[in-house]
Design a protein around this motif. Sequence first.
Motif, PDB file in Angstrom:
ATOM      1  N   ASP A  24      10.680   2.117  15.932  1.00 48.29           N
ATOM      2  CA  ASP A  24       9.820   3.201  15.461  1.00 48.29           C
ATOM      3  C   ASP A  24       8.726   3.352  16.510  1.00 48.29           C
ATOM      4  O   ASP A  24       7.869   2.479  16.644  1.00 48.29           O
ATOM      5  N   LYS A  25       8.771   4.443  17.248  1.00 47.11           N
ATOM      6  CA  LYS A  25       7.838   4.609  18.364  1.00 47.11           C
ATOM      7  C   LYS A  25       6.381   4.563  17.912  1.00 47.11           C
ATOM      8  O   LYS A  25       5.503   4.109  18.660  1.00 47.11           O
ATOM      9  N   GLU A  26       6.111   5.040  16.720  1.00 46.93           N
ATOM     10  CA  GLU A  26       4.737   5.043  16.222  1.00 46.93           C
ATOM     11  C   GLU A  26       4.275   3.636  15.834  1.00 46.93           C
ATOM     12  O   GLU A  26       3.074   3.365  15.772  1.00 46.93           O
ATOM     13  N   LYS A  27       5.225   2.754  15.561  1.00 50.11           N
ATOM     14  CA  LYS A  27       4.875   1.388  15.151  1.00 50.11           C
ATOM     15  C   LYS A  27       5.288   0.343  16.189  1.00 50.11           C
ATOM     16  O   LYS A  27       5.243  -0.854  15.915  1.00 50.11           O
ATOM     17  N   LYS A  28       5.693   0.800  17.366  1.00 49.73           N
ATOM     18  CA  LYS A  28       6.197  -0.108  18.382  1.00 49.73           C
ATOM     19  C   LYS A  28       5.197  -1.223  18.675  1.00 49.73           C
ATOM     20  O   LYS A  28       4.014  -0.977  18.904  1.00 49.73           O
ATOM     21  N   GLY A  29       5.701  -2.448  18.672  1.00 49.66           N
ATOM     22  CA  GLY A  29       4.861  -3.618  18.920  1.00 49.66           C
ATOM     23  C   GLY A  29       4.369  -4.286  17.649  1.00 49.66           C
ATOM     24  O   GLY A  29       3.929  -5.437  17.672  1.00 49.66           O
ATOM     25  N   GLN A  30       4.462  -3.576  16.514  1.00 41.94           N
ATOM     26  CA  GLN A  30       3.988  -4.137  15.253  1.00 41.94           C
ATOM     27  C   GLN A  30       5.045  -5.029  14.602  1.00 41.94           C
ATOM     28  O   GLN A  30       6.237  -4.876  14.835  1.00 41.94           O
ATOM     29  N   LYS A  31       4.566  -5.932  13.770  1.00 42.17           N
ATOM     30  CA  LYS A  31       5.433  -6.788  12.960  1.00 42.17           C
ATOM     31  C   LYS A  31       4.920  -6.735  11.530  1.00 42.17           C
ATOM     32  O   LYS A  31       3.806  -7.192  11.252  1.00 42.17           O
ATOM     33  N   LEU A  32       5.716  -6.128  10.655  1.00 41.18           N
ATOM     34  CA  LEU A  32       5.310  -5.986   9.264  1.00 41.18           C
ATOM     35  C   LEU A  32       5.846  -7.157   8.445  1.00 41.18           C
ATOM     36  O   LEU A  32       7.040  -7.237   8.168  1.00 41.18           O
ATOM     37  N   ILE A  33       4.953  -8.062   8.096  1.00 45.33           N
ATOM     38  CA  ILE A  33       5.319  -9.258   7.342  1.00 45.33           C
ATOM     39  C   ILE A  33       4.910  -9.072   5.879  1.00 45.33           C
ATOM     40  O   ILE A  33       3.805  -8.623   5.581  1.00 45.33           O
ATOM     41  N   PHE A  34       5.809  -9.411   4.980  1.00 48.01           N
ATOM     42  CA  PHE A  34       5.528  -9.229   3.555  1.00 48.01           C
ATOM     43  C   PHE A  34       4.419 -10.183   3.112  1.00 48.01           C
ATOM     44  O   PHE A  34       4.479 -11.384   3.345  1.00 48.01           O
ATOM     45  N   LYS A  35       3.408  -9.599   2.449  1.00 46.47           N
ATOM     46  CA  LYS A  35       2.290 -10.397   1.951  1.00 46.47           C
ATOM     47  C   LYS A  35       1.860  -9.891   0.577  1.00 46.47           C
ATOM     48  O   LYS A  35       1.969  -8.700   0.277  1.00 46.47           O
ATOM     49  N   GLU A  36       1.394 -10.800  -0.222  1.00 44.90           N
ATOM     50  CA  GLU A  36       0.824 -10.462  -1.528  1.00 44.90           C
ATOM     51  C   GLU A  36      -0.605 -10.980  -1.583  1.00 44.90           C
ATOM     52  O   GLU A  36      -0.863 -12.157  -1.319  1.00 44.90           O
ATOM     53  N   GLU A  37      -1.536 -10.096  -1.946  1.00 47.05           N
ATOM     54  CA  GLU A  37      -2.941 -10.490  -2.082  1.00 47.05           C
ATOM     55  C   GLU A  37      -3.371 -10.244  -3.528  1.00 47.05           C
ATOM     56  O   GLU A  37      -3.326  -9.108  -4.017  1.00 47.05           O
ATOM     57  N   LYS A  38      -3.756 -11.309  -4.198  1.00 47.77           N
ATOM     58  CA  LYS A  38      -4.147 -11.192  -5.592  1.00 47.77           C
ATOM     59  C   LYS A  38      -5.666 -11.225  -5.728  1.00 47.77           C
ATOM     60  O   LYS A  38      -6.366 -11.903  -4.978  1.00 47.77           O
ATOM     61  N   SER A  39      -6.149 -10.476  -6.705  1.00 45.19           N
ATOM     62  CA  SER A  39      -7.582 -10.441  -6.966  1.00 45.19           C
ATOM     63  C   SER A  39      -7.831 -10.362  -8.468  1.00 45.19           C
ATOM     64  O   SER A  39      -6.902 -10.083  -9.248  1.00 45.19           O
TER      65      SER A  39
END
Length: 377
Positions: free
Chosen positions: A131-146
């Motif tokens: 994805d040229k717009e996201k090139k270089g990124q790494k999308l790692i699944f995360k959950e943040e609870k509050s």
Amino acid sequence: MSRFILLLLSLFSMQSLIALENTTCKVCHPKIYAEYQHSIHAKSSIYTDMAHKAIWDKHPAKAKGDYTCAKCHTPSDHDLVSGKSPLTDNAIQQTEPISCQACHQIESIEKHSKANKNIYTNKKKYFFSADKEKKGQKLIFKEEKSFFGLFVKTTGSPYHDIDYSNEGFYDGESCMGCHSHKKGSNGFTICDLEVKQGDSKETCISCHMPQVQGAKANQQHTPTHAFHGSSIRNGTPTHLSKSIKFDLEKKENGFTVTLQNKATHTLFIHALRLGALKVTIERGGKSIPLQTTTFHRVIGKDGKPTMPWLADAVLKDSTIKAHEKREISFPETLQKGDTVMVELGYYVVNPKMAKKLKIEDKALSEFTLLTKKRFSF
């Protein structure tokens, strides 16, 4: 007895789970999943590809049960690839011999003289994509609870992480593990794409997986996505026609058709493939077909065509190389008011070979149009 039955059910369930790799993808990527069903990646095993089956049926390794084509034709059948089980007609072979994961987990390509090798990531649920717009990124699944867990904020996909930094998914290098070249046991080159990038900005991805209308996923309302599997094996490959350009020059003693291959690789390299240029003069309400020009690579031994594993020489090579301009002359004199129709197409399997191999799937030996152009005088 009950333990034996439970063991069988357990093994069946495990095999079914493996066979349903793409079913998980379908949940979020239904449009891409539907396109995959018509791709050659979904039909690359001997149980779904009759051309591949015809060759395998003739191969001496079949008698030994030594199926050596799995790493490219059926990499998703993990037990077969690892040698744990023989080649069998199972759900993987029938539905997803090359699954979505099989390609999206290719981390790099190991270059070899005989054939390249796919190197897969050892990270679980970790996919590469472009994805040229996201090139270089790494999308790692995360959950943040509050608020004591009452509110949960998530980023990424719960099904897999996505790495947009793998250059092979932008320049097409990730395809070269299986689509580059192949040598026989005697060292003879059976096929070779002979890729020559030159100044071209086109890649395997831009031509064979172009952007088409439709969202990538249910959760991402993107206007386009990469179309899966635009190849000469799945219908009329209109996306590939942009790589072929025609020109026609009228001369005193006939005319010349110039065919330009703007692709970065040779056309019609497969041992079974046959390219064909058909030219027709339309004159006075009648169509006058001229002699067909064919393009193919004939391999064999001792001056005679043979099966690929026996070949040690190229007997004829009229394939169209990358960036090549080929002139084909015709002696017919054109008249005022004539229209000349120029068509370039192919046969997945040369009709003569289809007959010898007893391939019953007629679609494989029928002429498929790649592109055409009409010239008027």
